[in-house]
Design an enzyme around this catalytic site. Structure first.
Site, PDB file in Angstrom:
ATOM      1  N   GLY A 269     118.336  83.277  41.806  1.00 12.09           N
ATOM      2  CA  GLY A 269     118.947  82.813  43.052  1.00 12.09           C
ATOM      3  C   GLY A 269     119.073  81.307  43.109  1.00 12.09           C
TER       4      GLY A 269
ATOM      5  N   GLY B 243     117.830  78.301  43.627  1.00  9.78           N
ATOM      6  CA  GLY B 243     116.493  77.751  43.804  1.00  9.78           C
ATOM      7  C   GLY B 243     116.469  76.343  44.347  1.00  9.78           C
TER       8      GLY B 243
ATOM      9  N   ARG C 264     128.586  69.753  44.770  1.00  7.61           N
ATOM     10  CA  ARG C 264     129.444  70.496  43.840  1.00  7.61           C
ATOM     11  C   ARG C 264     130.528  71.245  44.621  1.00  7.61           C
ATOM     12  NH1 ARG C 264     125.527  73.566  39.635  1.00  7.61           N
ATOM     13  NH2 ARG C 264     125.157  74.964  41.396  1.00  7.61           N
TER      14      ARG C 264
ATOM     15  N   ASP D 212     123.242  84.185  34.537  1.00  8.19           N
ATOM     16  CA  ASP D 212     123.260  83.590  35.869  1.00  8.19           C
ATOM     17  C   ASP D 212     123.986  82.248  35.881  1.00  8.19           C
ATOM     18  OD1 ASP D 212     120.687  83.043  34.383  1.00  8.19           O
ATOM     19  OD2 ASP D 212     120.516  81.499  35.924  1.00  8.19           O
TER      20      ASP D 212
END
Length: 495
Positions: free
Chosen positions: A98, A100, A183, A260
């Site tokens: 996930g 983090g 981002r 991921d």
């Protein structure tokens, strides 16, 4: 541009925000706000990304913007969250992962389509595991610069609006300082999002996520014959094949191709221990943490397929049988090599692919590997050898007779092209063979200056990397051979 702060709703950036990912429901994320950092300061900004989002460039330098993009001020219209996903890391199932340390603010409507805005390094989330939710200055500068460098090269990528820093300590191998990268991408959904729900037996949520992605980004899959989720897998495979072929053609090593870290949109995301090749070595490993060499440059195409296979396994509950997934993956095996051959041929000035071109490229790669020839400089110099002297290229090799034999074949292949025009061919080659790439030593130089409070080299590099194919004054040092110490730079997963 005037901005007003409402304590109830936050700062109004004058943007139209949507929160489509949040509409998926609480199984997909946790709502939370960024954790503020003390004494923030600017490190670097990208005016081009400000334009993309519709932000005023002058405002981007303001104190309000500094606070927003450090995570110190709420933004009106956003619904900040951290998403949950799982994944395979270095080939092993890692379970739940996930965001983090990344927090999604929301999505902005732009002239180029919706763009998600995410703060990386914005503090602890429920998915931080043993981490601190922070990013350090050095890795944040690298991600900021490489995001924009890849865009300049025409490679699908997330973008970076800015980097902010703070004197707050962050503990890695040594004590470093904190930073936040803003981002931007149409979506940050990863292969790992699908793996999370599939491996957890949450097939309703898996279908919901797949439908969300199809409806937003792959609507043609809904109209394709057969299973729409198999069509999605095939479409993602095609985008991934093109992206990795582009990586290989510029000598880019990602370094951590975990599932991921793979974008469902075929974007380059999560810039950690990346590197552009200096001396050509197909077995080069850019990630000091990759002790087994899983993500070496030459292995990236096969790893991409491995990751797509993992995505196919995750989507199996939505398909009629396993064969549908295997059939959807099959085109990758032909598309990637064809795309790579086309791009490598373009680097050599070949307008079309013909019999013998594969061997022409492969024999060149073998020569370059034997003599550890600089990847970027070789191809850039080759542009001038279409009709000019070969010496500047020949001087890069120790096996000069072997190079001479190859160059003779190359020139014969060029001149046999219908309507061959040397000047036009050289000009076309200069549009695919960059003069400047973000070499490790260039990034390291900018980082070391920034750690001493001088951010001028970050600004200089982001401007230069926006035009990597152009001959521009004052940038000769950025296009030069790397210094000897560059080979000693070690980049790891620690950031």
């Amino acid at each position: 541009m005037n901005r007003s702060i409402d304590l109830a709703t936050g700062l109004d950036l004058g943007l139209t925000w949507r929160n489509r990912f949040a509409s998926l429901g609480e199984a997909f994320y946790t709502l939370l706000s960024p954790t503020p950092l003390p004494q923030p300061h600017w490190v670097g900004t990208s005016p081009a990304v400000a334009d993309l989002l519709g932000l005023d460039r002058a405002w981007l330098e303001s104190p309000d913007a500094l606070n927003v993009f450090t995570g110190n001020a709420p933004v009106a219209g956003t619904q900040p969250l951290a998403s949950v996903y799982s994944g395979h890391q270095f080939g092993h199932w890692a379970g739940q992962l996930g965001d983090g340390r990344a927090i999604l603010l929301g999505e902005v409507d732009t002239a180029s389509g919706p763009q998600e805005v995410q703060l990386k390094g914005a503090g602890l989330t429920p998915y931080s595991r043993m981490g601190d939710g922070r990013a350090v200055l050095r890795s944040s500068i690298r991600e900021f610069l490489c995001s924009e460098a890849m865009h300049g090269l025409g490679i699908p990528t997330s973008r970076a609006l800015c980097v902010t820093g703070s004197p707050a300590p962050v503990y890695r191998e040594t004590v470093e300082t904190a930073a936040v990268v803003t981002r931007v991408a149409p979506s940050f959904i990863r292969f790992g999002h699908f793996e999370h729900f599939s491996h957890g037996g949450l097939h309703g949520e898996l279908r919901q996520l797949a439908d969300f992605v199809i409806d937003r980004f792959y609507p043609a899959c809904r109209e394709a014959p057969g299973n729409p989720y198999a069509a999605l897998l095939e479409a993602v495979s095609a985008r991934t094949a093109v992206m990795v072929a582009q990586w290989q053609a510029v000598g880019f090593c990602h370094g951590v191709m975990n599932t991921d870290n793979m974008s469902i949109l075929g974007l380059t995301i999560d810039y950690g221990p990346f590197q552009f090749l200096d001396a050509f070595n197909p077995a080069h490993i850019c990630n000091h943490s990759d002790t087994g060499g899983r993500y070496a440059y030459i292995r990236q195409p096969n790893i991409a397929y491995w990751n797509l296979f993992a995505l196919g396994q995750a989507l199996l509950p939505l398909m009629d049988d396993q064969q549908q997934a295997l059939d959807a993956l099959e085109p990758y095996k032909a598309l990637f090599p064809a795309e790579q051959q086309r791009r490598m041929g373009a680097k050599l000035g070949l307008a079309s692919v013909q019999a013998g071109d594969t061997e022409l490229v492969e024999s060149l790669m073998q020569l370059m590997a034997k003599d550890a020839v600089d990847f970027t400089i070789f191809f850039r110099r080759l542009c001038g050898a279409v009709s000019g002297p070969l010496e500047p290229v020949r001087d890069l090799f120790l096996q000069r007779e072997a190079f001479d034999a190859w160059a003779l074949r190359w020139r014969e292949r060029l001149h046999a092209q219908p309507g061959f025009d040397a000047d036009a061919t050289a000009a076309a080659m200069r549009q695919v063979n960059p003069r400047i790439v973000l070499r490790n030593h260039l990034g390291q130089g900018a980082i070391e200056r920034a750690q001493n409070g001088d951010f001028s080299e970050v600004d200089r590099l982001v401007k230069a990397l926006a035009f990597p194919f152009d001959e521009r004054e004052g940038e000769d040092d950025l296009a030069a051979f790397p210094p000897d110490w560059a080979s000693q730079i070690e980049i790891s997963c620690s950031s």
